[in-house]
Structures are given as structure tokens and as C-alpha cells.
Scaffold this motif. Structure first.
Motif, PDB file in Angstrom:
ATOM      1  N   VAL A  76      57.329  63.183  48.618  1.00  0.00           N
ATOM      2  CA  VAL A  76      56.294  62.440  47.893  1.00  0.00           C
ATOM      3  C   VAL A  76      54.894  62.954  48.266  1.00  0.00           C
ATOM      4  O   VAL A  76      53.989  62.956  47.434  1.00  0.00           O
ATOM      5  N   GLY A  77      54.760  63.409  49.491  1.00  0.00           N
ATOM      6  CA  GLY A  77      53.467  63.952  49.913  1.00  0.00           C
ATOM      7  C   GLY A  77      52.432  62.883  50.191  1.00  0.00           C
ATOM      8  O   GLY A  77      51.244  63.067  49.922  1.00  0.00           O
ATOM      9  N   LEU A  78      52.931  61.753  50.713  1.00  0.00           N
ATOM     10  CA  LEU A  78      52.046  60.675  51.162  1.00  0.00           C
ATOM     11  C   LEU A  78      51.119  60.137  50.073  1.00  0.00           C
ATOM     12  O   LEU A  78      49.946  59.857  50.340  1.00  0.00           O
ATOM     13  N   ALA A  79      51.658  60.013  48.873  1.00  0.00           N
ATOM     14  CA  ALA A  79      50.869  59.378  47.809  1.00  0.00           C
ATOM     15  C   ALA A  79      50.596  57.935  48.236  1.00  0.00           C
ATOM     16  O   ALA A  79      51.531  57.183  48.519  1.00  0.00           O
ATOM     17  N   VAL A 197      65.955  55.494  61.805  1.00  0.00           N
ATOM     18  CA  VAL A 197      65.320  56.775  61.677  1.00  0.00           C
ATOM     19  C   VAL A 197      64.608  56.906  60.333  1.00  0.00           C
ATOM     20  O   VAL A 197      64.978  56.227  59.366  1.00  0.00           O
ATOM     21  N   ASN A 198      63.633  57.804  60.293  1.00  0.00           N
ATOM     22  CA  ASN A 198      63.063  58.225  59.019  1.00  0.00           C
ATOM     23  C   ASN A 198      64.083  59.135  58.308  1.00  0.00           C
ATOM     24  O   ASN A 198      65.139  59.446  58.867  1.00  0.00           O
ATOM     25  N   SER A 199      63.748  59.578  57.119  1.00  0.00           N
ATOM     26  CA  SER A 199      64.673  60.441  56.375  1.00  0.00           C
ATOM     27  C   SER A 199      64.970  61.728  57.150  1.00  0.00           C
ATOM     28  O   SER A 199      64.147  62.193  57.940  1.00  0.00           O
TER      29      SER A 199
HETATM   30  C1  DHB Z   1      56.450  60.736  53.087  1.00  0.00           C
HETATM   31  C2  DHB Z   1      57.746  60.945  53.459  1.00  0.00           C
HETATM   32  C3  DHB Z   1      58.179  60.453  54.660  1.00  0.00           C
HETATM   33  O1  DHB Z   1      59.458  60.602  55.091  1.00  0.00           O
HETATM   34  C4  DHB Z   1      57.328  59.755  55.467  1.00  0.00           C
HETATM   35  O2  DHB Z   1      57.765  59.264  56.623  1.00  0.00           O
HETATM   36  C5  DHB Z   1      56.022  59.554  55.087  1.00  0.00           C
HETATM   37  C6  DHB Z   1      55.592  60.064  53.885  1.00  0.00           C
HETATM   38  C7  DHB Z   1      55.959  61.258  51.809  1.00  0.00           C
HETATM   39  O3  DHB Z   1      56.361  62.348  51.400  1.00  0.00           O
HETATM   40  O4  DHB Z   1      55.124  60.570  51.171  1.00  0.00           O
END
Ligand code: DHB
Length: 317
Positions: A76-79, A197-199
């Protein structure tokens, strides 16, 4: 007919949650509409916001997220709408429900600024969930959660600077030594909770028909969630539960699709759980279904509260 009362409430340190289930950061928690929807849901015990940055970000080109029946991939890139939006939203909510504000600086300095910005709003935030598992932190090629060398410097300054509750969201680790090491660092600080966990970073999903990748950014590579990551999530929850100080609760996240999966996370030691991919697939009704399934399972097992089995995973005799 008598009704059996099953207590599915829990505590994350001093934060009381009526239900041990909440959303994972990133899923339907970015906009005012999504957050309001989560705030009014009666079955999730807390709301976690989308990881935010100082400035609003549009994120990566779409498609940047893709789901299949049992999993998901995202880059997603932190949208996000920027921290000021989330702070003013939370101020209006008056903590009707526990709220975890997720922060994700792209550098140490940005993280410190983000934390300082939250200070005047501490009455409206239950705790910060600091995301150390987001890509490109430090402008380097590794996640801060994998940067064992810099982590102590980061925490030294962070916990000196900031006194309100801060939990840490971690990426998955794949050997016990790493988890022991991270835990020994975290144990030196007043960490409020740990989410794991995160992804799983850097996965790839392919459409066989078109012979293409399914998300546009980063040549199709992205974070993986869903059923496939559950064994890794459980092993991280279990090992962090064993290695962290007993007063640092673990929030389990990864691969939860039904009530049994929640039971497994709690058996490994989780105090609460977060739902990511399954929330993406199913929408807001997932919390009611999961809670119902968990309660049914506990009734069948003759448990009346989470405390009766939390962390009690048995070895084979
Ligand atoms: C995004 C993805 C993640 O796994 C995370 O922890 C934070 C941001 C992202 O791509 O927006």
C-alpha cells in the motif's frame, strides 16, 4: 433455560477491552467513515488506526492490494491522511472505546516528531502502536524491526522522550535466537505491549491465467497475510510470550479466520488478537462471527474466561 456467561474481556496492561478481538492496522481504518464504522461496532474491543506519517501520503499506484479466498498481498505504501487528521478524529471520539493510534515514521526523527505531536492528545489515545515493521524505515533496505543494531539507540531516545503508553508492532522472525535477542532489548524498556506479527514481507502472488503479478508496485512483491501465515504468527506469539517480561502483554495477529484460530493465539499466550486479512475479505461483520465462534468453542471446552487457558499450551508427554 440458563444462559452461560463467557467472559471474553481482556486487559492490555491498564487498558480494559470488553472483547479480545480488534482490527489489525491497515484494514479499513484509514478514513473517517471506516474509523466511525469500527468505533460503533459492538463486537471488536478496540480500534487500531492506519499507520500514519506526519504528512498525508497517497501511497503506491493501484492495484496495490489483492486478496484471494484465504490470503492477501499488499504494498500500500503507507497511504494515510496524516497524523493531524487521526488526532483530530480521536479527539472527537472521547475514547468511547479503547484506541490504539498506529504510527510509522520513515526515519527515527520522523517517529520522534510523531510521538511528540500526540502528547496534547494523550487523553484521547489508549496507547500508541508503533509500527516497526513497515518497509523503508531509515531509508534503508531493511525494516527497523530487523535492524537489531540500531534498535537500542532508537528505544533509548524514544522512551526518554515519551512517557505515554507505547506498544510495538513487530515483523515476523524466523528463528528463536532473534526473538530472544529482540525480547532482551524490549525488556529493558517500559514497553506497554507487543503486537506480533505484521505481514510476511516480500511475498509474491501470481495470476496463472494472465501470467502476471497481481499488485502493481514493487514488481508485484508485497506483504502476505491470511491463513498461510498462522503457524509463523503462533510461533512468534509463543516465543515472545516466553521471552518478554511477564508484564508486557502480547497481542496476536496473523492467520485468524475463525474462533478456533483465536483460541490457538490465546493458548500461545496472546492477551488479545487482531484481524487483518479476514476483515479485508469479510468486512465489519467478521467481529461478530469470530466472537460467536470463540464463545461456542469455550462453552464446549468448559472455559468461562480467557485467563483459564491463556498461555497454557502443553508439551507432548
Ligand atoms: C504498509 C504495510 C505494512 O505491512 C505496514 O506495517 C505498514 C504500512 C503499507 O504498505 O501501507
Amino acid at each position: 433455560m440458563t444462559t452461560i456467561d463467557i467472559d471474553i474481556s481482556t486487559n492490555i496492561n491498564a487498558i480494559k477491552l470488553d472483547s479480545c478481538i480488534m482490527n489489525a492496522s491497515g484494514i479499513f481504518c484509514s478514513t473517517e467513515k471506516e474509523l466511525k464504522n469500527l468505533m460503533k461496532d459492538n463486537y471488536s474491543g478496540a480500534v487500531v488506526t492506519k499507520s500514519c506519517t506526519i504528512k498525508k501520503r497517497n501511497g503506491n499506484p493501484i492495484p496495490r492490494c489483492f486478496q484471494w479466498k484465504t490470503g492477501s498481498i499488499n504494498s500500500v505504501g503507507l497511504a494515510n491522511l496524516g497524523i493531524d487528521f487521526y488526532l483530530s478524529f480521536l479527539e472527537k471520539q472521547h475514547l468511547q472505546k479503547p484506541i490504539f493510534l498506529s504510527l510509522s515514521g520513515s526515519s527515527f526523527e520522523e517517529t520522534y516528531v510523531l510521538l511528540q505531536k500526540t502528547n496534547p492528545y494523550s487523553d484521547f489515545i489508549s496507547a500508541i502502536e508503533l509500527n516497526l515493521s513497515c518497509p523503508n524505515i531509515l531509508g534503508e533496505k531493511t525494516l527497523l524491526g530487523y535492524d537489531f543494531h540500531n534498535m537500542p539507540y532508537f528505544f533509548d531516545k524514544l522512551f526518554n522522550l515519551y512517557n505515554n503508553p507505547v506498544g510495538i508492532k513487530l515483523p515476523p522472525y524466523f528463528n528463536e535466537y532473534d526473538i530472544e535477542k529482540i525480547s532482551s532489548i524490549l525488556n529493558k524498556y517500559p514497553v506497554y505491549f507487543v503486537t506480533c506479527v505484521n505481514s510476511l514481507p516480500n511475498g509474491l502472488f501470481i495470476n496463472v491465467e494472465t501470467e502476471t503479478i497481481v499488485i502493481r508496485p514493487n514488481k508485484g512483491f508485497g506483504g502476505i497475510g491470511g491463513i498461510g501465515i498462522k503457524p509463523f504468527a503462533l510461533s512468534n506469539v509463543r516465543q515472545f510470550y516466553n521471552y518478554l517480561r511477564k508484564d508486557i502483554p502480547v497481542i496476536g495477529c496473523g492467520g485468524i479466520k475463525n474462533g478456533k484460530d483465536i483460541f490457538e493465539h490465546i493458548l500461545c499466550g496472546a492477551s488479545a488478537v487482531q484481524i487483518g486479512t479476514q476483515f479485508l475479505i469479510e468486512g465489519i461483520t467478521v467481529f461478530h462471527r469470530l466472537l460467536f465462534e470463540l464463545i461456542e468453542l469455550l462453552k464446549n471446552k468448559n472455559y468461562f474466561s480467557l485467563k483459564e487457558f491463556q498461555g497454557n499450551l502443553k508439551q507432548i508427554k
